[in-house]
Write a protein that holds these residues in place. Structure first.
Motif, PDB file in Angstrom:
ATOM      1  N   GLU A 108      39.072  31.609  49.963  1.00 37.89           N
ATOM      2  CA  GLU A 108      39.289  31.853  48.910  1.00 37.89           C
ATOM      3  C   GLU A 108      40.470  32.900  48.825  1.00 37.89           C
ATOM      4  O   GLU A 108      41.213  32.564  48.026  1.00 37.89           O
ATOM      5  N   ASP A 109      40.245  33.764  49.263  1.00 32.83           N
ATOM      6  CA  ASP A 109      41.354  35.033  49.103  1.00 32.83           C
ATOM      7  C   ASP A 109      41.899  35.186  50.441  1.00 32.83           C
ATOM      8  O   ASP A 109      42.270  36.325  50.552  1.00 32.83           O
TER       9      ASP A 109
ATOM     10  N   ARG B 203      45.134  35.390  52.998  1.00 38.21           N
ATOM     11  CA  ARG B 203      46.451  35.834  53.188  1.00 38.21           C
ATOM     12  C   ARG B 203      47.024  35.393  54.743  1.00 38.21           C
ATOM     13  O   ARG B 203      46.288  35.623  55.092  1.00 38.21           O
TER      14      ARG B 203
ATOM     15  N   ILE C  32      56.643  31.598  43.955  1.00 39.28           N
ATOM     16  CA  ILE C  32      55.161  31.482  44.429  1.00 39.28           C
ATOM     17  C   ILE C  32      54.986  32.466  45.804  1.00 39.28           C
ATOM     18  O   ILE C  32      55.878  32.205  46.609  1.00 39.28           O
ATOM     19  N   ASP C  33      54.163  33.343  45.571  1.00 40.54           N
ATOM     20  CA  ASP C  33      53.824  34.087  46.867  1.00 40.54           C
ATOM     21  C   ASP C  33      53.089  33.330  47.953  1.00 40.54           C
ATOM     22  O   ASP C  33      51.706  33.226  47.983  1.00 40.54           O
ATOM     23  N   ILE C  34      54.008  32.745  49.149  1.00 39.58           N
ATOM     24  CA  ILE C  34      53.298  31.932  49.709  1.00 39.58           C
ATOM     25  C   ILE C  34      52.496  32.660  50.901  1.00 39.58           C
ATOM     26  O   ILE C  34      51.394  31.906  51.665  1.00 39.58           O
TER      27      ILE C  34
ATOM     28  N   HIS D 192      49.712  33.856  49.893  1.00 38.44           N
ATOM     29  CA  HIS D 192      48.611  33.624  49.335  1.00 38.44           C
ATOM     30  C   HIS D 192      48.538  32.157  49.494  1.00 38.44           C
ATOM     31  O   HIS D 192      48.945  31.330  48.505  1.00 38.44           O
ATOM     32  N   TYR D 193      48.152  31.558  50.701  1.00 40.48           N
ATOM     33  CA  TYR D 193      48.636  30.088  51.061  1.00 40.48           C
ATOM     34  C   TYR D 193      47.778  29.132  49.980  1.00 40.48           C
ATOM     35  O   TYR D 193      48.234  27.996  49.881  1.00 40.48           O
ATOM     36  N   ARG D 194      46.711  29.468  49.441  1.00 39.27           N
ATOM     37  CA  ARG D 194      46.122  28.395  48.636  1.00 39.27           C
ATOM     38  C   ARG D 194      47.003  28.179  47.095  1.00 39.27           C
ATOM     39  O   ARG D 194      46.577  27.313  46.653  1.00 39.27           O
ATOM     40  N   ASN D 195      47.907  29.135  46.963  1.00 39.19           N
ATOM     41  CA  ASN D 195      48.860  28.972  45.852  1.00 39.19           C
ATOM     42  C   ASN D 195      50.055  28.124  46.084  1.00 39.19           C
ATOM     43  O   ASN D 195      50.683  27.524  45.247  1.00 39.19           O
TER      44      ASN D 195
ATOM     45  N   PRO E 234      51.804  24.788  46.528  1.00 36.63           N
ATOM     46  CA  PRO E 234      51.691  23.462  45.852  1.00 36.63           C
ATOM     47  C   PRO E 234      51.373  22.023  46.736  1.00 36.63           C
ATOM     48  O   PRO E 234      50.634  21.168  46.312  1.00 36.63           O
TER      49      PRO E 234
END
Length: 238
Positions: free
Chosen positions: A185-186, A188, A215-217, A219-222, A224
Protein backbone atom coordinates in the motif's frame (compact mmCIF):
# COMPACT_ATOMS: atom_id res chain seq x y z
CA UNK A 1 7.69 -5.00 -32.91
CA UNK A 2 11.14 -4.49 -31.39
CA UNK A 3 12.62 -3.91 -34.87
CA UNK A 4 10.29 -0.92 -35.46
CA UNK A 5 11.16 0.92 -32.23
CA UNK A 6 12.30 4.54 -32.64
CA UNK A 7 15.02 5.78 -30.30
CA UNK A 8 14.66 9.41 -29.21
CA UNK A 9 17.97 9.71 -27.36
CA UNK A 10 21.03 11.95 -27.22
CA UNK A 11 24.24 10.78 -28.87
CA UNK A 12 25.76 10.29 -25.41
CA UNK A 13 22.98 7.91 -24.36
CA UNK A 14 24.68 5.00 -26.10
CA UNK A 15 22.67 1.83 -25.50
CA UNK A 16 23.47 0.03 -28.78
CA UNK A 17 19.96 0.71 -30.05
CA UNK A 18 18.87 -1.67 -32.78
CA UNK A 19 21.90 -3.94 -32.23
CA UNK A 20 21.19 -7.66 -32.20
CA UNK A 21 17.47 -7.55 -32.94
CA UNK A 22 15.79 -10.61 -34.43
CA UNK A 23 13.48 -11.27 -37.37
CA UNK A 24 12.22 -14.54 -35.89
CA UNK A 25 12.80 -16.98 -33.03
CA UNK A 26 13.93 -19.75 -35.38
CA UNK A 27 14.97 -22.50 -34.58
CA UNK A 28 12.50 -22.41 -31.68
CA UNK A 29 8.80 -23.13 -32.20
CA UNK A 30 5.96 -21.14 -30.68
CA UNK A 31 4.00 -22.57 -27.79
CA UNK A 32 0.47 -22.85 -29.18
CA UNK A 33 -0.93 -25.98 -27.52
CA UNK A 34 -1.58 -24.78 -23.96
CA UNK A 35 -4.84 -23.71 -22.37
CA UNK A 36 -5.49 -21.43 -19.41
CA UNK A 37 -7.53 -23.99 -17.50
CA UNK A 38 -6.25 -24.53 -13.97
CA UNK A 39 -5.52 -27.91 -12.42
CA UNK A 40 -3.23 -29.70 -10.02
CA UNK A 41 0.00 -31.00 -11.52
CA UNK A 42 3.26 -32.12 -9.92
CA UNK A 43 6.17 -29.70 -10.38
CA UNK A 44 9.78 -30.55 -9.63
CA UNK A 45 11.61 -28.10 -7.38
CA UNK A 46 15.14 -27.56 -6.14
CA UNK A 47 15.50 -26.08 -2.64
CA UNK A 48 18.39 -24.32 -0.90
CA UNK A 49 17.91 -23.64 2.81
CA UNK A 50 19.84 -22.50 5.87
CA UNK A 51 18.73 -20.93 9.15
CA UNK A 52 17.94 -17.61 7.44
CA UNK A 53 16.57 -18.32 3.96
CA UNK A 54 14.68 -20.89 1.93
CA UNK A 55 14.98 -20.55 -1.85
CA UNK A 56 12.73 -22.66 -4.10
CA UNK A 57 13.61 -23.00 -7.80
CA UNK A 58 11.71 -24.46 -10.77
CA UNK A 59 14.28 -26.27 -12.97
CA UNK A 60 11.54 -27.32 -15.41
CA UNK A 61 10.53 -23.69 -16.03
CA UNK A 62 13.70 -21.89 -17.07
CA UNK A 63 15.22 -22.23 -13.59
CA UNK A 64 12.78 -19.65 -12.16
CA UNK A 65 13.43 -18.68 -8.54
CA UNK A 66 9.84 -19.14 -7.37
CA UNK A 67 9.98 -18.47 -3.63
CA UNK A 68 12.46 -16.74 -1.31
CA UNK A 69 11.43 -16.90 2.35
CA UNK A 70 12.96 -15.03 5.28
CA UNK A 71 12.77 -17.82 7.85
CA UNK A 72 13.35 -15.51 10.82
CA UNK A 73 10.29 -13.39 10.10
CA UNK A 74 8.32 -15.82 7.94
CA UNK A 75 8.09 -13.13 5.27
CA UNK A 76 7.96 -13.97 1.57
CA UNK A 77 10.45 -11.67 -0.18
CA UNK A 78 9.09 -12.29 -3.69
CA UNK A 79 5.65 -12.26 -5.26
CA UNK A 80 4.78 -15.91 -5.86
CA UNK A 81 1.77 -16.40 -8.09
CA UNK A 82 -0.97 -18.81 -7.01
CA UNK A 83 -0.67 -20.57 -10.37
CA UNK A 84 1.75 -21.23 -13.21
CA UNK A 85 -0.59 -19.98 -15.92
CA UNK A 86 0.98 -18.99 -19.24
CA UNK A 87 -0.08 -16.04 -21.38
CA UNK A 88 1.08 -14.75 -24.78
CA UNK A 89 3.71 -12.30 -23.53
CA UNK A 90 7.05 -13.66 -24.72
CA UNK A 91 9.07 -14.45 -27.83
CA UNK A 92 7.60 -17.94 -28.09
CA UNK A 93 4.14 -16.94 -26.83
CA UNK A 94 3.93 -18.61 -23.39
CA UNK A 95 5.17 -16.71 -20.32
CA UNK A 96 4.06 -16.72 -16.69
CA UNK A 97 4.45 -14.24 -13.84
CA UNK A 98 6.00 -14.50 -10.40
CA UNK A 99 9.37 -15.06 -8.74
CA UNK A 100 12.66 -14.18 -10.47
CA UNK A 101 13.28 -15.13 -14.09
CA UNK A 102 16.71 -15.25 -15.70
CA UNK A 103 16.95 -14.01 -19.29
CA UNK A 104 19.80 -14.44 -21.74
CA UNK A 105 20.53 -12.40 -24.80
CA UNK A 106 17.12 -11.59 -26.30
CA UNK A 107 14.52 -8.85 -25.90
CA UNK A 108 11.15 -10.39 -25.05
CA UNK A 109 12.01 -12.89 -22.29
CA UNK A 110 14.26 -15.89 -22.72
CA UNK A 111 13.07 -18.55 -25.17
CA UNK A 112 13.65 -21.03 -22.34
CA UNK A 113 10.98 -19.59 -20.01
CA UNK A 114 8.90 -22.78 -20.20
CA UNK A 115 11.77 -25.21 -20.79
CA UNK A 116 13.61 -27.57 -18.42
CA UNK A 117 17.27 -26.80 -17.78
CA UNK A 118 20.09 -29.21 -17.09
CA UNK A 119 20.36 -29.29 -13.30
CA UNK A 120 23.17 -30.50 -11.04
CA UNK A 121 24.06 -30.54 -7.37
CA UNK A 122 27.62 -29.50 -6.60
CA UNK A 123 29.61 -28.44 -3.54
CA UNK A 124 31.90 -25.54 -2.75
CA UNK A 125 35.42 -26.21 -1.54
CA UNK A 126 34.11 -26.04 2.02
CA UNK A 127 31.32 -28.53 1.34
CA UNK A 128 28.35 -26.18 0.98
CA UNK A 129 25.70 -27.35 -1.52
CA UNK A 130 25.51 -25.49 -4.84
CA UNK A 131 22.59 -25.62 -7.26
CA UNK A 132 23.73 -25.35 -10.89
CA UNK A 133 21.41 -25.00 -13.88
CA UNK A 134 22.73 -24.67 -17.43
CA UNK A 135 21.71 -24.83 -21.08
CA UNK A 136 22.72 -24.08 -24.67
CA UNK A 137 20.78 -21.15 -26.18
CA UNK A 138 20.34 -21.83 -29.89
CA UNK A 139 19.76 -18.34 -31.30
CA UNK A 140 22.89 -16.74 -29.86
CA UNK A 141 24.64 -20.14 -29.85
CA UNK A 142 25.85 -19.55 -26.31
CA UNK A 143 26.24 -21.75 -23.26
CA UNK A 144 25.17 -20.26 -19.95
CA UNK A 145 25.18 -21.53 -16.40
CA UNK A 146 23.66 -20.26 -13.16
CA UNK A 147 25.08 -21.18 -9.75
CA UNK A 148 23.19 -20.55 -6.49
CA UNK A 149 24.27 -21.19 -2.92
CA UNK A 150 23.78 -20.08 0.67
CA UNK A 151 26.78 -19.42 2.87
CA UNK A 152 26.79 -21.06 6.27
CA UNK A 153 25.21 -18.51 8.58
CA UNK A 154 24.64 -16.17 5.62
CA UNK A 155 21.44 -14.16 5.11
CA UNK A 156 21.96 -13.66 1.36
CA UNK A 157 21.29 -15.87 -1.64
CA UNK A 158 24.40 -15.95 -3.82
CA UNK A 159 23.70 -15.95 -7.58
CA UNK A 160 26.56 -16.30 -10.06
CA UNK A 161 25.92 -16.20 -13.79
CA UNK A 162 28.31 -17.26 -16.55
CA UNK A 163 27.88 -16.87 -20.32
CA UNK A 164 30.43 -18.53 -22.62
CA UNK A 165 30.92 -17.54 -26.26
CA UNK A 166 32.49 -20.43 -28.17
CA UNK A 167 31.89 -18.63 -31.48
CA UNK A 168 34.75 -17.02 -33.42
CA UNK A 169 32.77 -13.77 -33.86
CA UNK A 170 31.49 -11.14 -31.45
CA UNK A 171 27.89 -11.99 -30.57
CA UNK A 172 25.18 -9.55 -29.37
CA UNK A 173 24.48 -10.35 -25.73
CA UNK A 174 22.96 -9.02 -22.59
CA UNK A 175 21.79 -10.61 -19.37
CA UNK A 176 18.90 -9.45 -17.26
CA UNK A 177 16.83 -10.76 -14.38
CA UNK A 178 13.18 -9.87 -13.84
CA UNK A 179 11.97 -9.93 -10.22
CA UNK A 180 8.34 -9.91 -9.08
CA UNK A 181 7.78 -8.44 -5.63
CA UNK A 182 4.53 -7.87 -3.70
CA UNK A 183 2.73 -4.57 -4.19
CA UNK A 184 2.46 -2.78 -0.85
CA UNK A 185 0.00 0.00 0.00
CA UNK A 186 2.77 2.47 0.92
CA UNK A 187 5.54 0.86 -1.13
CA UNK A 188 8.24 2.91 -2.85
CA UNK A 189 11.15 2.23 -5.20
CA UNK A 190 14.24 4.21 -4.16
CA UNK A 191 17.25 4.32 -6.50
CA UNK A 192 20.31 6.62 -6.79
CA UNK A 193 19.22 7.97 -10.19
CA UNK A 194 17.87 11.22 -11.60
CA UNK A 195 16.85 9.85 -15.01
CA UNK A 196 15.51 6.68 -16.58
CA UNK A 197 14.93 5.13 -20.00
CA UNK A 198 11.26 4.57 -20.72
CA UNK A 199 9.08 3.77 -23.71
CA UNK A 200 5.67 4.32 -25.21
CA UNK A 201 4.04 4.81 -28.58
CA UNK A 202 6.73 2.75 -30.30
CA UNK A 203 9.59 4.94 -29.01
CA UNK A 204 12.34 4.74 -26.40
CA UNK A 205 13.19 7.99 -24.64
CA UNK A 206 14.73 9.40 -21.46
CA UNK A 207 12.73 10.95 -18.62
CA UNK A 208 13.72 12.71 -15.39
CA UNK A 209 12.93 10.84 -12.17
CA UNK A 210 11.33 10.59 -9.70
CA UNK A 211 8.69 13.02 -11.08
CA UNK A 212 7.36 12.02 -14.51
CA UNK A 213 4.46 14.00 -15.99
CA UNK A 214 3.71 15.42 -12.55
CA UNK A 215 3.64 12.02 -10.81
CA UNK A 216 6.24 10.82 -8.27
CA UNK A 217 6.85 7.37 -9.73
CA UNK A 218 8.83 6.24 -6.67
CA UNK A 219 5.33 5.74 -5.18
CA UNK A 220 4.65 3.05 -7.74
CA UNK A 221 0.92 2.69 -7.01
CA UNK A 222 0.48 6.22 -8.38
CA UNK A 223 1.69 5.22 -11.87
CA UNK A 224 -1.47 5.27 -14.04
CA UNK A 225 -0.55 2.51 -16.48
CA UNK A 226 1.92 -0.28 -17.18
CA UNK A 227 5.31 1.15 -18.17
CA UNK A 228 9.02 0.36 -17.86
CA UNK A 229 11.59 2.59 -16.16
CA UNK A 230 15.19 1.49 -16.65
CA UNK A 231 16.99 3.72 -14.18
CA UNK A 232 20.23 5.34 -15.31
CA UNK A 233 22.43 4.41 -12.34
CA UNK A 234 25.73 6.34 -12.02
CA UNK A 235 28.80 4.13 -12.23
CA UNK A 236 29.87 5.18 -8.73
CA UNK A 237 26.49 4.14 -7.27
CA UNK A 238 25.84 0.50 -8.20
Amino acid sequence: MQNKTEFLLDEYDEIYEGYGTLNSVYPYRDYTCYTRECGLHPVKTAVLENEYLRAVFLPEFGGRLWQLTDLKSGRELLYTNDVIRPSNLALRDAWFSGGVEWNIGLIGHTPLTMEPLFTARLETGSGLPVLRMYEYERIRRMVYQMDFWLDEGGAYLNCRMRVVNHNPEVTPMYWWSNMAVPEYEDGRVIVPADSAYSSGGGSVYKVPVPVVDGIDISHYRNIPGQVDYFFHIPEESP
